[in-house]
Design a protein around this motif. Structure first.
Motif, PDB file in Angstrom:
ATOM      1  N   HIS A   1     -33.225  24.725  13.587  1.00  0.00           N
ATOM      2  CA  HIS A   1     -32.921  24.482  14.649  1.00  0.00           C
ATOM      3  C   HIS A   1     -32.025  25.700  15.461  1.00  0.00           C
ATOM      4  CE1 HIS A   1     -34.518  20.426  13.362  1.00  0.00           C
ATOM      5  NE2 HIS A   1     -34.319  20.391  14.671  1.00  0.00           N
ATOM      6  N   GLN A   2     -31.194  26.362  14.894  1.00  0.00           N
ATOM      7  CA  GLN A   2     -31.095  27.185  15.437  1.00  0.00           C
ATOM      8  C   GLN A   2     -31.962  28.525  16.075  1.00  0.00           C
ATOM      9  OE1 GLN A   2     -27.691  28.642  15.482  1.00  0.00           O
ATOM     10  NE2 GLN A   2     -26.668  26.848  14.938  1.00  0.00           N
ATOM     11  N   VAL A   3     -32.814  27.968  15.761  1.00  0.00           N
ATOM     12  CA  VAL A   3     -33.869  28.893  16.749  1.00  0.00           C
ATOM     13  C   VAL A   3     -34.087  28.154  18.079  1.00  0.00           C
ATOM     14  CG1 VAL A   3     -35.054  29.782  14.787  1.00  0.00           C
ATOM     15  CG2 VAL A   3     -36.190  28.189  15.789  1.00  0.00           C
ATOM     16  N   LEU A   4     -33.674  27.183  18.413  1.00  0.00           N
ATOM     17  CA  LEU A   4     -33.850  27.109  19.664  1.00  0.00           C
ATOM     18  C   LEU A   4     -32.900  26.358  20.342  1.00  0.00           C
ATOM     19  CD1 LEU A   4     -35.338  23.626  18.363  1.00  0.00           C
ATOM     20  CD2 LEU A   4     -36.981  25.232  19.781  1.00  0.00           C
ATOM     21  N   ARG A   5     -31.715  27.292  20.207  1.00  0.00           N
ATOM     22  CA  ARG A   5     -29.663  27.194  20.343  1.00  0.00           C
ATOM     23  C   ARG A   5     -29.792  27.627  22.343  1.00  0.00           C
ATOM     24  NH1 ARG A   5     -30.361  31.298  16.730  1.00  0.00           N
ATOM     25  NH2 ARG A   5     -29.448  33.585  17.401  1.00  0.00           N
ATOM     26  N   ASP A   6     -31.282  28.591  21.794  1.00  0.00           N
ATOM     27  CA  ASP A   6     -31.099  29.582  23.523  1.00  0.00           C
ATOM     28  C   ASP A   6     -31.706  28.445  24.761  1.00  0.00           C
ATOM     29  OD1 ASP A   6     -32.839  30.330  22.202  1.00  0.00           O
ATOM     30  OD2 ASP A   6     -32.564  32.485  23.558  1.00  0.00           O
TER      31      ASP A   6
ATOM     32  N   GLU B   1     -38.390  32.364  11.345  1.00  0.00           N
ATOM     33  CA  GLU B   1     -36.844  31.739  10.206  1.00  0.00           C
ATOM     34  C   GLU B   1     -37.347  30.850   9.614  1.00  0.00           C
ATOM     35  OE1 GLU B   1     -34.058  32.708  13.204  1.00  0.00           O
ATOM     36  OE2 GLU B   1     -34.367  34.292  13.782  1.00  0.00           O
ATOM     37  N   VAL B   2     -38.275  30.234  11.171  1.00  0.00           N
ATOM     38  CA  VAL B   2     -38.303  28.363  10.694  1.00  0.00           C
ATOM     39  C   VAL B   2     -38.332  28.321   9.534  1.00  0.00           C
ATOM     40  CG1 VAL B   2     -39.819  26.193  11.901  1.00  0.00           C
ATOM     41  CG2 VAL B   2     -38.349  27.701  13.188  1.00  0.00           C
ATOM     42  N   TYR B   3     -39.693  28.940   8.566  1.00  0.00           N
ATOM     43  CA  TYR B   3     -40.201  28.726   7.815  1.00  0.00           C
ATOM     44  C   TYR B   3     -39.344  29.230   7.225  1.00  0.00           C
ATOM     45  CZ  TYR B   3     -44.507  26.823   9.865  1.00  0.00           C
ATOM     46  OH  TYR B   3     -45.345  25.973  10.481  1.00  0.00           O
ATOM     47  N   ARG B   4     -38.226  30.454   6.648  1.00  0.00           N
ATOM     48  CA  ARG B   4     -37.149  29.803   5.643  1.00  0.00           C
ATOM     49  C   ARG B   4     -36.473  29.701   5.475  1.00  0.00           C
ATOM     50  NH1 ARG B   4     -37.941  35.939   7.859  1.00  0.00           N
ATOM     51  NH2 ARG B   4     -36.381  35.671   9.533  1.00  0.00           N
TER      52      ARG B   4
ATOM     53  N   THR C   1     -45.739  28.975  25.517  1.00  0.00           N
ATOM     54  CA  THR C   1     -46.266  28.798  27.005  1.00  0.00           C
ATOM     55  C   THR C   1     -45.965  28.669  28.171  1.00  0.00           C
ATOM     56  OG1 THR C   1     -47.391  26.215  26.099  1.00  0.00           O
ATOM     57  CG2 THR C   1     -48.227  27.641  25.742  1.00  0.00           C
ATOM     58  N   ALA C   2     -44.903  28.318  28.025  1.00  0.00           N
ATOM     59  CA  ALA C   2     -43.701  28.457  28.816  1.00  0.00           C
ATOM     60  C   ALA C   2     -43.770  29.457  29.780  1.00  0.00           C
ATOM     61  CB  ALA C   2     -42.724  27.125  29.316  1.00  0.00           C
ATOM     62  N   GLY C   3     -43.789  30.789  29.234  1.00  0.00           N
ATOM     63  CA  GLY C   3     -43.243  32.494  29.639  1.00  0.00           C
ATOM     64  C   GLY C   3     -42.071  32.282  29.162  1.00  0.00           C
ATOM     65  N   ARG C   4     -40.622  31.184  28.231  1.00  0.00           N
ATOM     66  CA  ARG C   4     -39.699  31.409  28.509  1.00  0.00           C
ATOM     67  C   ARG C   4     -39.677  32.408  26.866  1.00  0.00           C
ATOM     68  NH1 ARG C   4     -39.953  25.949  28.218  1.00  0.00           N
ATOM     69  NH2 ARG C   4     -38.935  25.399  30.604  1.00  0.00           N
ATOM     70  N   LEU C   5     -40.451  32.382  25.628  1.00  0.00           N
ATOM     71  CA  LEU C   5     -40.318  33.633  24.689  1.00  0.00           C
ATOM     72  C   LEU C   5     -42.106  34.250  24.930  1.00  0.00           C
ATOM     73  CD1 LEU C   5     -39.810  31.043  22.405  1.00  0.00           C
ATOM     74  CD2 LEU C   5     -38.333  32.307  23.048  1.00  0.00           C
ATOM     75  N   THR C   6     -40.831  35.521  23.847  1.00  0.00           N
ATOM     76  CA  THR C   6     -42.000  36.683  24.270  1.00  0.00           C
ATOM     77  C   THR C   6     -42.848  36.416  23.237  1.00  0.00           C
ATOM     78  OG1 THR C   6     -41.286  39.010  23.240  1.00  0.00           O
ATOM     79  CG2 THR C   6     -41.543  39.148  25.756  1.00  0.00           C
ATOM     80  N   ILE C   7     -44.312  37.164  22.698  1.00  0.00           N
ATOM     81  CA  ILE C   7     -45.216  37.235  21.178  1.00  0.00           C
ATOM     82  C   ILE C   7     -44.161  37.192  20.696  1.00  0.00           C
ATOM     83  CG2 ILE C   7     -47.461  37.182  19.468  1.00  0.00           C
ATOM     84  CD1 ILE C   7     -47.845  35.228  22.109  1.00  0.00           C
TER      85      ILE C   7
ATOM     86  N   GLN D   1     -41.043  35.728  15.430  1.00  0.00           N
ATOM     87  CA  GLN D   1     -39.467  35.796  14.510  1.00  0.00           C
ATOM     88  C   GLN D   1     -38.596  34.521  14.500  1.00  0.00           C
ATOM     89  OE1 GLN D   1     -37.537  38.470  17.111  1.00  0.00           O
ATOM     90  NE2 GLN D   1     -37.557  40.780  15.958  1.00  0.00           N
ATOM     91  N   ARG D   2     -38.803  33.672  15.269  1.00  0.00           N
ATOM     92  CA  ARG D   2     -38.115  32.741  15.231  1.00  0.00           C
ATOM     93  C   ARG D   2     -39.237  32.009  14.436  1.00  0.00           C
ATOM     94  NH1 ARG D   2     -35.351  30.976  20.609  1.00  0.00           N
ATOM     95  NH2 ARG D   2     -34.020  33.249  21.642  1.00  0.00           N
TER      96      ARG D   2
END
Length: 158
Positions: free
Chosen positions: A52-57, A41-44, A26-32, A37-38
């Motif tokens: 927490h690797q999906v939040l690294r960047d 990854e979290v649910y896998r 919602t802040a615009g840092r990620l696309t849909i 994808q992320r």
């Protein structure tokens, strides 16, 4: 915040990570597409580190703002609806007229006669008092409540 590498992650912790991803979306840092994808990854993931690797960047969450203190509120005075104000005014006018007639008759006869205005003022006043205190209304109140509910639903659905 440090996370132990091999600690297994719970469903509620996964939901927290997905919620954080949603805030970044919602802040615009990620696309849909990146968000999808992320989340997958979290649910896998089976450990906290993998999730927490999906939040690294992405920037870490800002510290929560201090709770706002609400100013002291005055007690809410209940207003009498306009139609009930008219009913009370009619009751007072009719009661005053009946007491005036009773007083004139008592003065004219030179004796205090039976206080018959209580039979006009009393029951009518008790009914009005009950309706005012209990909020009991006829169909017009129900119609107003229905309209208010419809407006609230329309605003909520926007």
């Amino acid at each position: 915040m440090q996370y132990a590498d091999n600690i297994r992650i719970s469903d509620s912790e996964r939901d927290q990570v997905v919620g954080e991803l949603g805030r970044h979306l919602t802040a615009g840092r990620l696309t849909i597409g990146e968000f999808d994808q992320r989340v997958a990854e979290v649910y896998r993931s089976t450990t906290r580190q993998q999730a927490h690797q999906v939040l690294r960047d992405l920037p870490s969450a800002a510290p929560a703002a201090a709770p706002l203190t609400t100013p002291p509120t005055r007690p809410v005075r209940r207003r009498i609806p306009g139609h009930q104000q008219i009913e009370w005014l009619a009751w007072a006018a009719a009661g005053g007229l009946n007491i005036a007639i009773w007083g004139i008759i008592s003065l004219a006869t030179g004796a205090m006669i039976y206080p018959w205005p209580v039979w006009v003022i009393g029951p009518w006043g008790l009914v009005l008092l009950g309706r005012t205190l209990l909020g009991r209304e006829s169909g017009c109140g129900k119609l107003a409540d229905a309209l208010r509910d419809d407006r609230a639903r329309a605003v909520a659905s926007r």
